[in-house]
Design an enzyme around this catalytic site. Structure first.
Site, PDB file in Angstrom:
ATOM      1  N   PRO A   2       0.872  -1.152   0.218  1.00  0.00           N
ATOM      2  CA  PRO A   2       0.108   0.142  -0.127  1.00  0.00           C
ATOM      3  C   PRO A   2       0.875   1.277  -0.111  1.00  0.00           C
ATOM      4  O   PRO A   2       1.729   1.377   0.653  1.00  0.00           O
ATOM      5  CB  PRO A   2      -0.876  -0.049   1.411  1.00  0.00           C
ATOM      6  N   GLU A   3       0.508   2.197  -0.989  1.00  0.00           N
ATOM      7  CA  GLU A   3       1.269   3.549  -0.890  1.00  0.00           C
ATOM      8  C   GLU A   3       0.348   4.605  -0.456  1.00  0.00           C
ATOM      9  O   GLU A   3      -0.885   4.393  -0.035  1.00  0.00           O
ATOM     10  CB  GLU A   3       1.669   3.725  -2.282  1.00  0.00           C
ATOM     11  N   ARG A 113       2.084 -11.661   5.090  1.00  0.00           N
ATOM     12  CA  ARG A 113       3.486 -11.685   5.344  1.00  0.00           C
ATOM     13  C   ARG A 113       4.153 -11.166   6.398  1.00  0.00           C
ATOM     14  O   ARG A 113       5.213 -11.427   6.707  1.00  0.00           O
ATOM     15  CB  ARG A 113       4.100 -10.827   3.898  1.00  0.00           C
TER      16      ARG A 113
END
Ligand code: ZN
Length: 275
Positions: A2-3, A113
């Protein structure tokens, strides 16, 4: 990962659920989320806190508590938040944390992750924490082309690497860096400090336009990113270069190429973005 647009989308959806609510229960199910602090310590500290506002700085989500403390959440690669009425979050093997609110809602944190982090900072620690990690917010009115020009000055790194460095500009990652450079017609390997004035002006406009479009479309959904109400973003349908190897450039029709810059896959148009 996500940015800025994805994290801003999360913020906009989760803020109405969290703001004004008091945390009744908190569970942190993964030691990696809070380490080196014990997860039980962070969970216990959260109970009784009232969330005043939810803000964003770069890719960080900030749960600002009425007490003055702040829960700093970074989603990293695959973190996501999901809200639902208490007791109704679906079972999830990748859930790493959960908070139950006095409003009858609960919020789950999922992370496949496990690179995401939750840090609870005392008042006074937030500003130095963020200041040492983040450059200016690119969508803030104070982020002018002149400011970008000063940041670029003397930088020997490729402009793509410059854009990815959170200490230079906050919130830009691999997708929006490539999209911005395509919009600005600048080759990703150009030396950052050698851009001309007109190129700096184009890059400034391009970074902001790419990020704004991402926010408008509620981010891009690739693999694990989902918004807190479970919906998907739409930005991935508008990528000009990212992930489009061999497809025609939207401007000139020539095929998009992929190279590696700063260790990251980088897509660009070799005609529009000549070296
Ligand atoms: Zn082109």
């Amino acid at each position: 990962m996500p940015e800025l647009p994805e994290v801003e989308t999360v913020r906009r959806q989760i803020a109405p659920v969290l703001e004004g609510a008091t945390i009744l229960r908190a569970e942190i199910l993964d030691v990696r989320l809070t380490r080196p602090v014990e997860p039980e310590f962070v969970a216990d500290s959260l109970v009784g806190e009232r969330i005043a506002t939810v803000e964003r700085r770069g890719k960080y989500l900030l749960w600002r508590m009425a007490s003055g403390r702040t829960l700093v959440v970074h989603l990293r690669m695959t973190g996501s938040l999901r809200h639902a009425p208490a007791g109704s979050l679906p079972a999830d093997a990748y859930r790493r944390a959960r908070v139950v609110l006095d409003t009858g809602a609960e919020v789950g944190y999922r992370d496949v992750r496990r690179f995401g982090t939750w840090e609870l900072l005392d008042e006074g620690h937030l500003h130095p924490y963020l200041a040492s990690r983040l450059g200016p917010e690119p969508l803030a009115p104070s982020f002018t082309a002149a400011r970008l020009g000063r940041l670029l000055e003397g930088r020997r790194a490729p402009v793509k690497a410059f854009l990815l460095d959170q200490r230079r500009i906050a919130g830009v990652g691999n997708i929006y860096a490539d999209e911005a450079l395509w919009r600005a017609r600048i080759h990703p390997r150009r030396v950052a400090g050698e851009l001309g004035l007109d190129e700096v002006a184009r890059l400034h406009r391009a970074v902001r336009a790419a990020l704004r479009r991402g926010v408008e479309l509620q981010g891009s959904t690739l693999r694990d990113y989902a918004t807190p109400d479970g919906s998907s973003g739409g930005m991935q349908r508008e990528f000009h270069v990212y992930g489009r190897l061999g497809e025609p450039c939207d401007r000139c029709g020539r095929p998009i190429e992929r190279i590696v810059v700063a260790g990251r896959g980088t897509w660009f148009c070799p005609h529009c973005q000549a070296p």
